[in-house]
Write an enzyme that holds these catalytic residues in place. Structure first.
Site, PDB file in Angstrom:
ATOM      1  N   GLU A 108     -19.517 129.776  54.547  1.00 18.96           N
ATOM      2  CA  GLU A 108     -18.142 130.083  54.967  1.00 18.96           C
ATOM      3  C   GLU A 108     -17.459 131.037  53.988  1.00 18.96           C
ATOM      4  OE1 GLU A 108     -16.504 128.657  58.058  1.00 18.96           O
ATOM      5  OE2 GLU A 108     -15.854 130.615  57.401  1.00 18.96           O
ATOM      6  N   GLU A 143     -15.529 143.454  43.729  1.00 17.49           N
ATOM      7  CA  GLU A 143     -16.912 143.162  43.359  1.00 17.49           C
ATOM      8  C   GLU A 143     -17.170 143.719  41.960  1.00 17.49           C
ATOM      9  OE1 GLU A 143     -19.032 141.451  45.674  1.00 17.49           O
ATOM     10  OE2 GLU A 143     -16.998 141.224  46.419  1.00 17.49           O
ATOM     11  N   GLY A 197      -9.566 139.677  39.962  1.00 21.27           N
ATOM     12  CA  GLY A 197     -10.804 139.021  40.417  1.00 21.27           C
ATOM     13  C   GLY A 197     -11.071 139.222  41.899  1.00 21.27           C
ATOM     14  N   ASP A 203     -18.847 146.255  51.528  1.00 22.82           N
ATOM     15  CA  ASP A 203     -18.555 144.818  51.538  1.00 22.82           C
ATOM     16  C   ASP A 203     -18.026 144.368  52.913  1.00 22.82           C
ATOM     17  OD1 ASP A 203     -17.890 142.187  49.936  1.00 22.82           O
ATOM     18  OD2 ASP A 203     -16.037 142.772  50.943  1.00 22.82           O
ATOM     19  N   LYS A 209     -19.810 141.766  55.825  1.00 20.38           N
ATOM     20  CA  LYS A 209     -19.107 140.656  56.484  1.00 20.38           C
ATOM     21  C   LYS A 209     -19.111 140.850  58.003  1.00 20.38           C
ATOM     22  CE  LYS A 209     -16.201 140.032  52.413  1.00 20.38           C
ATOM     23  NZ  LYS A 209     -15.013 140.553  51.718  1.00 20.38           N
TER      24      LYS A 209
HETATM   25  N1  HSE Z   1     -14.572 141.940  46.919  1.00 18.97           N
HETATM   26  C1  HSE Z   1     -14.303 141.085  48.023  1.00 18.97           C
HETATM   27  C2  HSE Z   1     -12.986 141.490  48.655  1.00 18.97           C
HETATM   28  C3  HSE Z   1     -14.251 139.666  47.556  1.00 18.97           C
HETATM   29  O1  HSE Z   1     -12.227 142.200  48.002  1.00 18.97           O
HETATM   30  O2  HSE Z   1     -12.735 141.126  49.786  1.00 18.97           O
HETATM   31  C4  HSE Z   1     -14.159 138.654  48.657  1.00 18.97           C
HETATM   32  O3  HSE Z   1     -15.268 138.727  49.503  1.00 18.97           O
END
Ligand code: HSE
Length: 412
Positions: free
Chosen positions: A120, A181, A178, A192, A196
Site C-alpha cells: 500500500e 527520492e 524527506g 516515480d 506508481k
Molecule cells: N518521492 C516520492 C514522492 C515519495 O515525492 O511522491 C513518495 O512515494
C-alpha cells in the site's frame, strides 16, 4: 498474535513506521526485532547497536514472520523480497521502482510459496489506493484513473507558484522534508509517478505495462514563463499521471505536466498532497486525496498493511491479482501548451495543428494539438532542448464533478 518484524531500511519511511509503531504501546500489531541497513557509518537517530548489516540474519530467522522492505535500491530490494516470499513470509514493501519492474515475477513466487506481498505504501503515500481497488472496486468497471502521484513535484510546483522560489530551491526543500527520492531525478523526470501508475493500472485494469512504455515527461525543464502562462489563464501546472481505457479495451498511460483550472479536481492539491480520480461505470467519478509523501504518512500506510495482515491472516489479499501483459496504445488527441526555445524545432515537431504561437524571452509559446502516439518523440526533442510541454484540456471528468457539485448545492 503479534508480528515479529524484520525491518530493511531506516530512511524516511522506515523511521516513520518505527515511530508510529513505538507510539502505539500495547495496541501495536507487532514489534521490530531487527533492523538491517546497508551503510554502517551513516548517522541515524538510533544508536548503532540497533542495526545489523547482514540480510540473512533476518531472512533466516524462522521467528521473523513479517518483513518490511523500505530500502532504496530496487535490485537489492527484489533479492530481499523474493527470498522472503520463497520462505513463506509476509512482505510489506514500499519500493515502487522495484515493484513496477518485478511485480509479475513476485506474484508468481507468492503463489508458489504461500508468502504474502503487500505494498500500500508504494503509491501515493497515505491514500489507500490498492485496498480500494482490490476490495471496493473489485467489480467497478473502471475506465480511467488519473491524478497527482508524486508529492515532491507537487510540492516544488506549489512553492514555485506561491512563494516565487526557483526550481532548485524548491527541490532542496522537498529533499530536506524527506519527500524526494535519494535520486531526485526519479521525481522531477516523472519516473516515480510512472512506476506508481503501472502499479495502480495493474490493479484497476488487470493489465501489466512495462514502466518504460509509459510516455513520461517531468518538470525538470519548467521555467517561470510556463508558470506565468498558466497563471494568465487562471490555471496551475500539476504533474498528472493517467491511465485511460479506450472503447476497445486498449490502455493509454501518460505522465505529463498539465494545466489545471479551478474546475479540475487537482487544482486545490497543494504541497505534498496527492489525488487520485477514479472513473467507473456505476459511480462515475471518485476523488481520493491525502499526503502522498513524507515519513509519517507513508509509514502509516506500511503500518496499515501490517495491521491488516496480522488481523486477517491469510485472508488479506485473497483475490490474487491476475495480470495480462499489454502494450499500451496511444489513442487520444490532446491539446497541449508547448514552450520551445527554437522556431525551427517547433516547426519540425509532429503536431496535428498549431493553434496559437507567440515569441517570448524563453522561446516560443504555442498551443497545439497532438496525437498521443506522437508525444514520445516530441518529449525527447523538448527534453534535449530545454523545452516544456503540458497537457491543456481538462478531461470531461473534471467538469463533470463540478456540475455534480453545483447540482447538489443548488437551492431547490
Ligand atoms: N518521492 C516520492 C514522492 C515519495 O515525492 O511522491 C513518495 O512515494
Amino acid at each position: 498474535m503479534k508480528a515479529k518484524i524484520g525491518l530493511f531500511g531506516f530512511g524516511a519511511v522506515g523511521q516513520g513506521f518505527y515511530e508510529i509503531l513505538n507510539s502505539m504501546n500495547g495496541t501495536a500489531p507487532g514489534h521490530v526485532a531487527r533492523i538491517c541497513v546497508r551503510d554502517r557509518y551513516k548517522t541515524r537517530p538510533l544508536s548503532p547497536e540497533n542495526f545489523i548489516f547482514e540480510p540473512a540474519e533476518i531472512l533466516n530467522d524462522p521467528e521473523i514472520t513479517h518483513i518490511i522492505e523500505v530500502i532504496d535500491r530496487p535490485e537489492d530490494a527484489f533479492i530481499i523480497v523474493k527470498k522472503a516470499l520463497e520462505l513463506g513470509k509476509t512482505v510489506i514493501s514500499a519500493n515502487k521502482a522495484m515493484l513496477a519492474r518485478r511485480l509479475p515475477d513476485l506474484l508468481k513466487i507468492q503463489q508458489q510459496h504461500g508468502g504474502k506481498l503487500l505494498y500500500e505504501a508504494s503509491a501515493c503515500g497515505s491514500i489507500p489506493i490498492f485496498q480500494n481497488l482490490e476490495h471496493y472496486y473489485a467489480h467497478g468497471e473502471i475506465s480511467a484513473v488519473e491524478g497527482v502521484f508524486n508529492g515532491s513535484t507537487n510540492y516544488i510546483l506549489t512553492r514555485m507558484d506561491m512563494d516565487g522560489l526557483d526550481f532548485d530551491e524548491a527541490l532542496g526543500l522537498a529533499q530536506q522534508l524527506g519527500f524526494a527520492e535519494s535520486d531526485p531525478s526519479l521525481d522531477i523526470d516523472g519516473h516515480d509517478p510512472a512506476s506508481k501508475l503501472v502499479l495502480i493500472a495493474a490493479h484497476a485494469f488487470g493489465q501489466w505495462v512495462e514502466p518504460a512504455q509509459v510516455v513520461t515527461f517531468g518538470i525538470r525543464n519548467i521555467r517561470r514563463a510556463d508558470l506565468e502562462f498558466a497563471k494568465a489563464n487562471g490555471q496551475k501546472i500539476r504533474l498528472l499521471a493517467s491511465a485511460r481505457k479506450s472503447a476497445t479495451g486498449a490502455l493509454q498511460l501518460l505522465v505529463l505536466p498539465t494545466l489545471v483550472g479551478p474546475d479540475s479536481s487537482f487544482y486545490a492539491l497543494e504541497n505534498e498532497y496527492n489525488g487520485i480520480l477514479i472513473q467507473s461505470k456505476f459511480i462515475e467519478n471518485q476523488l481520493l486525496t491525502g499526503k502522498g509523501a513524507g515519513s509519517l504518512p507513508t509509514g502509516f500506510a506500511v503500518l496499515s498493511d501490517l495491521a491488516g495482515s496480522v488481523k486477517n491472516g491469510s485472508s488479506r489479499n485473497n483475490r490474487p491479482l491476475q495480470l495480462q501483459r499489454k502494450t499500451p496504445h496511444f489513442f487520444e488527441t490532446l491539446r497541449v501548451y508547448c514552450r520551445c526555445p527554437d522556431a525551427g524545432l517547433l516547426r519540425q515537431l509532429p503536431f496535428e495543428k498549431i493553434l496559437r504561437k507567440e515569441a517570448g524571452e524563453s522561446g516560443f509559446q504555442a498551443e497545439a494539438e497532438i496525437a498521443a502516439v506522437n508525444l514520445a518523440p516530441v518529449i525527447v526533442a523538448l527534453r534535449q532542448n530545454g523545452g516544456f510541454l503540458a497537457g491543456m484540456a481538462s478531461s470531461p471528468a473534471h467538469a463533470q464533478i463540478q456540475s455534480n457539485v453545483s447540482l447538489v448545492s443548488a437551492p431547490v
